[in-house]
Design a protein around this motif. Sequence first.
Motif, short mmCIF file in Angstrom:
data_model
loop_
_atom_site.label_atom_id
_atom_site.label_comp_id
_atom_site.label_asym_id
_atom_site.label_seq_id
_atom_site.Cartn_x
_atom_site.Cartn_y
_atom_site.Cartn_z
N ASP A 86 0.83 -1.22 0.00
CA ASP A 86 0.00 0.00 0.00
C ASP A 86 0.86 1.26 0.00
OD1 ASP A 86 -2.29 -1.49 0.02
OD2 ASP A 86 -2.60 -1.38 2.19
N LEU A 87 1.92 1.27 0.81
CA LEU A 87 2.79 2.44 0.86
C LEU A 87 3.55 2.63 -0.44
CD1 LEU A 87 4.17 2.20 4.51
CD2 LEU A 87 2.49 3.81 3.62
N SER A 141 2.40 6.89 -6.85
CA SER A 141 1.24 7.41 -7.57
C SER A 141 1.54 8.81 -8.09
CB SER A 141 0.02 7.45 -6.64
OG SER A 141 0.18 8.43 -5.65
N GLU A 167 5.15 -2.66 -7.80
CA GLU A 167 4.72 -1.27 -7.94
C GLU A 167 4.24 -0.97 -9.34
OE1 GLU A 167 8.38 1.56 -8.97
OE2 GLU A 167 8.59 0.54 -7.06
N ASP A 204 -9.54 13.28 -5.40
CA ASP A 204 -9.98 12.37 -6.46
C ASP A 204 -10.13 13.08 -7.80
OD1 ASP A 204 -10.06 10.34 -4.61
OD2 ASP A 204 -12.20 10.56 -4.19
N LEU A 264 2.46 1.81 -3.43
CA LEU A 264 1.51 2.36 -4.40
C LEU A 264 1.26 3.84 -4.14
CD1 LEU A 264 -1.07 -0.57 -4.61
CD2 LEU A 264 0.67 0.05 -6.27
N ASP A 265 1.19 4.25 -2.87
CA ASP A 265 0.99 5.66 -2.54
C ASP A 265 2.17 6.50 -2.99
OD1 ASP A 265 -1.47 5.19 -1.46
OD2 ASP A 265 -0.76 5.06 0.61
N LEU A 266 3.38 6.02 -2.71
CA LEU A 266 4.58 6.80 -3.02
C LEU A 266 4.89 6.85 -4.51
CD1 LEU A 266 6.90 5.69 -0.08
CD2 LEU A 266 5.90 7.95 -0.43
N HIS A 271 -0.02 11.43 -7.44
CA HIS A 271 -0.29 12.48 -6.46
C HIS A 271 0.88 12.73 -5.52
CE1 HIS A 271 -4.32 12.40 -7.92
NE2 HIS A 271 -4.55 11.17 -7.50
N ALA A 272 1.82 11.78 -5.43
CA ALA A 272 2.90 11.93 -4.47
C ALA A 272 3.74 13.17 -4.76
CB ALA A 272 3.78 10.68 -4.47
#
Length: 381
Positions: free
Chosen positions: A30-31, A37, A94, A194, A33-35, A39-40
């Motif tokens: 999960d982390l 993305s 990733e 979003d 994918l967040d980093l 939006h990061a």
Amino acid sequence: MASADIVQYYDYLQLPINATLEELDTRYLDLILDLTSKHALVYATEEEVQEQLQYLDEAYAALLPIVPLGEDDIELVKEPLTMKEVQTARDRMEIPRTTIADHWHPPLPEISPSPTPSSSDSDYETDETVTEPGFEVEETEGNIFEVPDRAVIVHSVNCQGVWGIGVAAALKKAFPQAYSIYRAHCKRAEKPLDLIGTCLLIPPQRQDYAHKKEKIKDGDGPKASFPPESIVFDKRRWIACLFTSIGYGKLNMATNNPGKGSREGILINTRYALEELRTQLEIFGPSNFDERTSWRTDDDKPGEIWSVKFNSGAFGVPWEETREILEQEFAGFERPWTVVEKTIQADAQPEKVGKGGSLESSEGSAHVRLRLTLGKKSTSA
């Protein structure tokens, strides 16, 4: 390794001390994918993101040999993984990185030739070849509200549902139904994040281009009907909203407004939003550029593309930087893009802050109150 470091790794991953291997893997993915993305990079630099990824790998490698196995885990971790093995595993999990430097560009579509005029157009010469004008950015002086019928008016917007100043306020006054669609679109989003980097393409709304002549009535009394000839049709305009900034103006968390985004973040979001706009326009297929017959076949398609120097007003991003991204994302497109300098109608006024600090419209005595309560004049794209 010191126990203090282990506790710090658990805290960083937000995992309990007795977390299982499955929980560790899930949190790690999960982390990642967040980093990775899109939006990061809006909230951190490339270097900061890389530091976070490196520390995440370090924490995962340190905890992997000591976490207890869950009931479904059948393979034992016999020895610590090397950093190379961890990196290999992460590369397989990733999603691809998408930044300005390595952004993927879709292949250019094949453009079919314009249709041949029908027999009803026999008065015209049929041996002329009509070719697509191709893409180019043309800057000119003019008024954004004097564009041709079916033109697409492109502007940048925030994710808060506010068109409060400049061309946004003028668009709100000229196309109130289109504004209602934009505002409802913002309200439906679970969170403003979003919407960032997307595009909302609003078709022409009948309430915005069909008007009644109040003096022409069929009958007497308050219930008199309006005959068909009393309806006046203006030019139809498509409105393309590029969500390039989450907020607008200055930060005001009392209204959940984070303020306008950074220059770098707005440019990144502009690239994504323009890519989505091009995709939506290409769904309609190639336009018919034969001016003699296009009205017969393209009545419901978006036409010419017009815009102001979006991002350069309330968002404060130099137009040259936005134009560079525009030229990259629309390279090879079938039609040109016209940019006008003078954008605001003489009678279009920005919204004013009314009594109690609420944002109100400046149109007459019928004020439309929004849910925002601001202490100062608000600004939007």
